[in-house]
Design a protein around this motif. Structure first.
Motif, short mmCIF file in Angstrom:
data_model
loop_
_atom_site.label_atom_id
_atom_site.label_comp_id
_atom_site.label_asym_id
_atom_site.label_seq_id
_atom_site.Cartn_x
_atom_site.Cartn_y
_atom_site.Cartn_z
N UNK A 1 -5.15 -20.36 14.06
CA UNK A 1 -5.45 -21.23 15.19
C UNK A 1 -6.65 -20.71 15.97
N UNK A 2 -7.61 -20.13 15.27
CA UNK A 2 -8.74 -19.48 15.92
C UNK A 2 -9.60 -20.45 16.74
N UNK A 3 -9.50 -21.74 16.49
CA UNK A 3 -10.27 -22.71 17.28
C UNK A 3 -9.64 -22.97 18.65
N UNK A 4 -8.39 -22.56 18.84
CA UNK A 4 -7.76 -22.67 20.15
C UNK A 4 -8.48 -21.73 21.11
N UNK A 5 -8.90 -22.19 22.30
CA UNK A 5 -9.70 -21.36 23.21
C UNK A 5 -9.03 -20.04 23.60
N UNK A 6 -7.72 -20.07 23.83
CA UNK A 6 -7.00 -18.84 24.21
C UNK A 6 -6.96 -17.88 23.04
N UNK A 7 -6.67 -18.41 21.85
CA UNK A 7 -6.62 -17.58 20.64
C UNK A 7 -8.00 -16.98 20.36
N UNK A 8 -9.01 -17.82 20.45
CA UNK A 8 -10.38 -17.36 20.18
C UNK A 8 -10.77 -16.22 21.13
N UNK A 9 -10.42 -16.37 22.39
CA UNK A 9 -10.75 -15.34 23.38
C UNK A 9 -10.08 -14.02 23.03
N UNK A 10 -8.81 -14.08 22.62
CA UNK A 10 -8.09 -12.86 22.28
C UNK A 10 -8.62 -12.22 21.01
N UNK A 11 -8.88 -13.02 19.99
CA UNK A 11 -9.37 -12.46 18.73
C UNK A 11 -10.80 -11.93 18.86
N UNK A 12 -11.54 -12.47 19.80
CA UNK A 12 -12.90 -11.97 20.02
C UNK A 12 -12.92 -10.57 20.64
N UNK A 13 -11.76 -10.12 21.10
CA UNK A 13 -11.65 -8.75 21.61
C UNK A 13 -11.49 -7.75 20.47
N UNK A 14 -11.17 -8.25 19.28
CA UNK A 14 -10.96 -7.41 18.11
C UNK A 14 -12.29 -6.90 17.58
N UNK A 15 -12.26 -5.72 16.99
CA UNK A 15 -13.48 -5.13 16.42
C UNK A 15 -14.06 -5.97 15.28
N UNK A 16 -13.20 -6.79 14.65
CA UNK A 16 -13.65 -7.61 13.52
C UNK A 16 -14.02 -9.03 13.94
N UNK A 17 -14.24 -9.25 15.22
CA UNK A 17 -14.47 -10.62 15.69
C UNK A 17 -15.68 -11.27 15.03
N UNK A 18 -16.72 -10.50 14.71
CA UNK A 18 -17.90 -11.07 14.05
C UNK A 18 -17.52 -11.67 12.71
N UNK A 19 -16.68 -10.96 11.96
CA UNK A 19 -16.27 -11.42 10.63
C UNK A 19 -15.35 -12.63 10.72
#
Length: 282
Positions: A119-137
């Motif tokens: 569900x990476x397109x969900x704004x809340x999910x995207x914000x949290x996953x973007x904190x991960x070191x692999x967010x670029x990938x």
């Protein structure tokens, strides 16, 4: 080029399946659910999932109930789950949250994070996953996130979801009882507990914003666990907490292991917990 096209195709197929098929875990349930009200919800780790029988609560109170406890869940997981519920207009009259060993945990658990990736397109999910070191990938390489979390949302889980295979844990009420008796100790409690937790404070603010009654409780442990006295001291930091650490000290037959009650114990604990919460809600 052909490899990238294949990965993009797989990414779309996996994401569409997880978004549209029947959910097999509580994270996906909340992400798919909209405009739903529950009178009562219980959040926490396996010490909530295995201890609170929502079906029994509905029988006793006549109120709708859902157990959103998840094995290994942190307070960070609970905060994001409640934020997703708020976004999807899922409301609760009251929330009861287990606070004990998890009081010192911060951030998201690995399992919770894995269940967010479809569900990476969900704004809340995207914000949290973007904190991960692999967010670029995550954002630039299709299917990468599914490969990284293959053990949780990979090939097996994809096909189980695609063909509506029944999950191990019941989803409707969310109660997952344990069978058997024992006092085995797995892991240990920390030597000390922090005095404040930012994620818990954010949960309190979210509950207040939504006019939701919030109750905090500590689930039972057997007497053999180390540093159990530290959990009793949480009352100093959280005066309103409902502490049940030692409620079954003379009921060893109620335990599956030192940190979890068995089915019989869970039903008895549910009766005690719901009685106390009902009194506070009067």
């Amino acid at each position: 080029m052909a490899l990238i096209l294949m990965m993009y195709t797989f990414d779309r197929i996996y994401s569409t399946t997880f978004k549209n098929k029947n959910p097999r875990n509580k994270v996906h349930k909340i992400l798919q659910l909209e405009n739903k009200h529950y009178d009562m919800a219980f959040l926490g780790s396996s010490r909530t999932e295995c201890h609170v029988d929502c079906e029994l609560i509905e029988e006793i109170t006549g109120k709708s109930c859902i157990n959103l406890g998840m094995s290994g869940a942190s307070l960070g997981d609970m905060l994001i789950l409640l934020s997703l519920a708020e976004t999807n207009n899922i409301t609760f009259e009251s929330l009861a949250i287990q606070i004990d060993y998890n009081f010192y945990n911060t951030g998201l658990s690995n399992t919770f994070k894995a269940n967010l990736v479809p569900f990476i397109q969900n704004p809340i999910v995207k914000k949290e996953l973007n904190k991960d070191n692999d967010n670029f990938y995550y954002n630039n390489i299709p299917f990468y996130r599914y490969m990284k979390y293959d053990k949780i949302v990979g090939f097996r889980e994809f096909f189980a979801t695609l063909f509506n295979k029944k999950p191990r844990s019941e989803i409707k009420f969310g109660f997952n009882p344990k069978k058997g008796q024992g006092l085995a100790i797995h892991g240990k409690l920390p030597d000390s507990f922090v005095h404040t937790n930012r994620e818990l404070e954010a949960i309190k603010e979210l509950a207040e914003r939504n006019e939701t009654k919030l109750h905090l409780f500590t689930a039972p442990y057997c007497q053999n666990i180390n540093n159990r006295i530290k959990l009793l001291e949480l009352k100093n930091d959280i005066p309103t907490i409902l502490s049940y650490v030692n409620v079954f000290d003379n009921k060893e037959g109620y335990f599956f292991d030192c940190a979890h009650l068995n089915h019989e114990g869970a039903r008895e604990f549910t009766k005690i917990l719901i009685k106390d919460i009902s009194k506070l809600s009067e």
